[in-house]
Write a protein that holds these residues in place. Structure first.
Motif, PDB file in Angstrom:
ATOM      1  N   UNK A 155     -47.465  45.979  14.319  1.00 52.23           N
ATOM      2  CA  UNK A 155     -46.366  45.490  14.927  1.00 52.23           C
ATOM      3  C   UNK A 155     -46.583  44.116  15.412  1.00 52.23           C
ATOM      4  N   UNK A 156     -47.613  44.039  16.301  1.00 54.10           N
ATOM      5  CA  UNK A 156     -47.601  42.670  16.901  1.00 54.10           C
ATOM      6  C   UNK A 156     -48.412  41.682  16.206  1.00 54.10           C
ATOM      7  N   UNK A 157     -49.240  42.227  15.140  1.00 53.80           N
ATOM      8  CA  UNK A 157     -50.473  41.350  14.509  1.00 53.80           C
ATOM      9  C   UNK A 157     -51.301  40.735  15.433  1.00 53.80           C
ATOM     10  N   UNK A 158     -51.975  41.456  16.191  1.00 54.11           N
ATOM     11  CA  UNK A 158     -52.946  41.314  17.078  1.00 54.11           C
ATOM     12  C   UNK A 158     -54.425  41.770  16.548  1.00 54.11           C
ATOM     13  N   UNK A 159     -55.480  41.314  16.888  1.00 51.08           N
ATOM     14  CA  UNK A 159     -56.784  41.814  16.922  1.00 51.08           C
ATOM     15  C   UNK A 159     -57.033  43.038  17.810  1.00 51.08           C
ATOM     16  N   UNK A 160     -58.085  43.853  17.268  1.00 47.57           N
ATOM     17  CA  UNK A 160     -58.385  45.117  18.283  1.00 47.57           C
ATOM     18  C   UNK A 160     -58.784  44.894  19.592  1.00 47.57           C
ATOM     19  N   UNK A 161     -59.352  43.782  19.756  1.00 48.84           N
ATOM     20  CA  UNK A 161     -59.759  43.730  21.315  1.00 48.84           C
ATOM     21  C   UNK A 161     -58.815  42.983  22.054  1.00 48.84           C
ATOM     22  N   UNK A 162     -58.028  42.003  21.649  1.00 50.28           N
ATOM     23  CA  UNK A 162     -56.997  41.583  22.254  1.00 50.28           C
ATOM     24  C   UNK A 162     -55.780  42.670  22.905  1.00 50.28           C
ATOM     25  N   UNK A 163     -55.732  43.441  21.529  1.00 52.25           N
ATOM     26  CA  UNK A 163     -54.520  44.503  22.109  1.00 52.25           C
ATOM     27  C   UNK A 163     -55.053  45.524  23.010  1.00 52.25           C
ATOM     28  N   UNK A 164     -56.449  45.951  22.807  1.00 57.33           N
ATOM     29  CA  UNK A 164     -57.098  46.748  23.853  1.00 57.33           C
ATOM     30  C   UNK A 164     -56.897  46.257  25.247  1.00 57.33           C
ATOM     31  N   UNK A 165     -57.365  45.033  25.349  1.00 55.23           N
ATOM     32  CA  UNK A 165     -57.350  44.615  26.788  1.00 55.23           C
ATOM     33  C   UNK A 165     -55.967  44.286  27.419  1.00 55.23           C
ATOM     34  N   UNK A 166     -54.755  44.312  26.643  1.00 52.63           N
ATOM     35  CA  UNK A 166     -53.675  44.332  27.136  1.00 52.63           C
ATOM     36  C   UNK A 166     -53.141  45.677  27.583  1.00 52.63           C
ATOM     37  N   UNK A 167     -53.565  46.544  26.627  1.00 54.28           N
ATOM     38  CA  UNK A 167     -53.046  48.155  26.806  1.00 54.28           C
ATOM     39  C   UNK A 167     -53.731  48.564  28.106  1.00 54.28           C
ATOM     40  N   UNK A 168     -54.935  48.161  28.116  1.00 52.55           N
ATOM     41  CA  UNK A 168     -55.828  48.433  29.480  1.00 52.55           C
ATOM     42  C   UNK A 168     -55.330  48.077  30.713  1.00 52.55           C
ATOM     43  N   UNK A 169     -54.750  46.779  30.734  1.00 53.49           N
ATOM     44  CA  UNK A 169     -53.922  46.221  31.917  1.00 53.49           C
ATOM     45  C   UNK A 169     -52.574  46.955  32.192  1.00 53.49           C
ATOM     46  N   UNK A 170     -51.950  47.237  31.163  1.00 53.70           N
ATOM     47  CA  UNK A 170     -50.598  48.054  31.468  1.00 53.70           C
ATOM     48  C   UNK A 170     -51.029  49.464  31.679  1.00 53.70           C
ATOM     49  N   UNK A 171     -52.245  50.178  31.452  1.00 53.23           N
ATOM     50  CA  UNK A 171     -52.408  51.586  31.709  1.00 53.23           C
ATOM     51  C   UNK A 171     -52.933  51.489  33.243  1.00 53.23           C
ATOM     52  N   UNK A 172     -53.573  50.526  33.591  1.00 51.04           N
ATOM     53  CA  UNK A 172     -54.083  50.363  35.106  1.00 51.04           C
ATOM     54  C   UNK A 172     -53.019  50.276  35.881  1.00 51.04           C
ATOM     55  N   UNK A 173     -51.828  49.653  35.415  1.00 45.77           N
ATOM     56  CA  UNK A 173     -50.480  49.651  36.434  1.00 45.77           C
ATOM     57  C   UNK A 173     -49.661  50.785  36.116  1.00 45.77           C
ATOM     58  N   UNK A 174     -50.021  51.974  35.626  1.00 47.64           N
ATOM     59  CA  UNK A 174     -49.289  53.120  35.447  1.00 47.64           C
ATOM     60  C   UNK A 174     -48.001  52.880  34.639  1.00 47.64           C
ATOM     61  N   UNK A 175     -48.126  51.711  33.957  1.00 46.78           N
ATOM     62  CA  UNK A 175     -46.784  51.312  33.177  1.00 46.78           C
ATOM     63  C   UNK A 175     -46.604  52.236  31.962  1.00 46.78           C
ATOM     64  N   UNK A 176     -47.849  52.228  31.286  1.00 49.05           N
ATOM     65  CA  UNK A 176     -48.214  53.100  30.082  1.00 49.05           C
ATOM     66  C   UNK A 176     -49.044  54.318  30.366  1.00 49.05           C
ATOM     67  N   UNK A 177     -49.139  55.372  29.438  1.00 46.79           N
ATOM     68  CA  UNK A 177     -50.133  56.604  29.726  1.00 46.79           C
ATOM     69  C   UNK A 177     -50.816  56.413  28.184  1.00 46.79           C
ATOM     70  N   UNK A 178     -52.053  56.785  28.071  1.00 45.87           N
ATOM     71  CA  UNK A 178     -52.747  56.937  26.996  1.00 45.87           C
ATOM     72  C   UNK A 178     -53.176  58.467  26.733  1.00 45.87           C
ATOM     73  N   UNK A 179     -53.052  58.806  25.441  1.00 51.02           N
ATOM     74  CA  UNK A 179     -53.371  60.135  24.985  1.00 51.02           C
ATOM     75  C   UNK A 179     -54.458  60.081  24.126  1.00 51.02           C
ATOM     76  N   UNK A 180     -55.405  60.656  24.166  1.00 45.56           N
ATOM     77  CA  UNK A 180     -56.548  60.823  23.148  1.00 45.56           C
ATOM     78  C   UNK A 180     -56.870  61.941  22.719  1.00 45.56           C
ATOM     79  N   UNK A 181     -56.653  62.140  21.155  1.00 49.90           N
ATOM     80  CA  UNK A 181     -56.791  63.359  20.642  1.00 49.90           C
ATOM     81  C   UNK A 181     -57.421  63.359  19.238  1.00 49.90           C
TER      82      UNK A 181
END
Lengths: 212, 98
Positions: free
Chosen positions: B38-64
């Motif tokens: 959707x956003x047209x990003x590389x893995x690393x770039x997206x992952x680092x932004x997701x991490x930042x949002x996760x750390x601030x409790x803005x999103x939750x991550x579910x791994x399964x």
């Protein structure tokens, strides 16, 4: 890209764009509808020319429960024509949508594409199987009704994931399907109206609204 | 009246994080690949932004695991939704003042 403070308008535009793109399949082209309608009308014309007797109003009894004596052979070829129409229309829809996506510089095979397809195809497949059951049980007079109603439900279901017109096209098909079930003698004509004329009308509306 | 800039959140100043949140506001959950596409990003770039949002409790991550494949899905938290709404309101306020 830290533009929030300097350009909030651009941020809002980007937000709106992503919300729309991530929830709806916007590559659906109105030309797909027009093409599908032409395919259906061509199929109906071929069927009419080859099997005028089978589709004639007088050969279908209006009384509910009366069995129809459509010869098995005719029925097979009519079903084959319908299947060819479906395949041609699906190929056309794919091609025109692919073209629209490419022109807009958008990827074609995305989450919203898959979501639209799954919501469209499940009721359509159920409708297809149900229609085959009707034919197998010797109720070909209800085939047009079943095809229109299930196709309409499929469109209403899929309408949430693309342009709003699809929702209304779905409701129109359902209504025509009911009519085809009540007035079975006119089933063939209502089928041609629903799959032919309505696709062309809604396709043209969508093309003028969203692609010009 | 409060200055709208107070409600402009640092965490949403990046257009990419704003994009991730926009997508998660209208989709219950999204997986990594869907966001990437959707956003047209590389893995690393997206992952680092997701991490930042996760750390601030803005999103939750579910791994399964789906079969044998690992699948990571992301979802906006209640807090994240509220913050995003505030941010949007602040952006609109800014425009009105311009």
């Amino acid at each position: 890209m830290k533009t929030t403070l300097s350009n909030p308008g651009e941020d809002l535009q980007a937000i709106r764009d992503i919300m729309e793109r991530s929830s709806r399949f916007l590559s659906l082209s109105g030309l797909s509808g027009i093409f599908a309608g032409i395919c259906a009308l061509a199929g109906a014309a071929v069927a009419w020319l080859l099997y005028p007797d089978a589709l004639q109003l007088s050969s279908i009894p209006a009384t509910p429960g009366a069995h129809v004596g459509l010869a098995g052979n005719n029925l097979f070829y009519l079903a084959l024509i319908a299947l060819l129409v479906l395949i041609a229309a699906a190929l056309g829809a794919t091609w025109f949508s692919f073209r629209k996506a490419r022109k807009a510089g958008q990827p074609f095979w995305t989450l919203s594409t898959r979501r639209l397809l799954i919501h469209l195809l499940i009721p359509m497949a159920v409708g297809g199987i149900f229609t085959i059951i009707l034919l197998y049980r010797n109720h070909p007079e209800l085939a047009a009704c079943a095809m229109l109603v299930f196709y309409g439900l499929a469109l209403v279901n899929a309408g949430k994931f693309t342009f709003g017109e699809i929702h209304y096209l779905g409701l129109t098909e359902i209504l025509l399907g009911f009519l085809a079930g009540i007035f079975v003698q006119y089933g063939f004509w209502l089928w041609a109206t629903g799959f032919g004329l309505m696709h062309i009308i809604y396709g043209a509306v969508m093309y003028y609204r969203h692609e010009r | 009246m409060k200055n709208p800039i107070e409600n402009i959140l640092k965490v949403f100043e990046s257009r990419i994080r704003l994009g991730i949140m926009s997508a998660l506001m209208v989709n219950e959950t999204l997986d990594f690949n869907a966001l990437k596409e959707l956003l047209g990003l590389t893995d690393g770039n997206l992952a680092s932004h997701l991490k930042a949002l996760e750390q601030q409790d803005i999103i939750v991550v579910t791994k399964q695991f789906v079969g044998r494949k690992p699948s990571t899905t992301y979802k906006a938290t209640g807090k994240g939704r509220e913050l995003f709404r505030q941010h949007l309101a602040a952006l609109e306020e800014l425009i009105r003042k311009q």
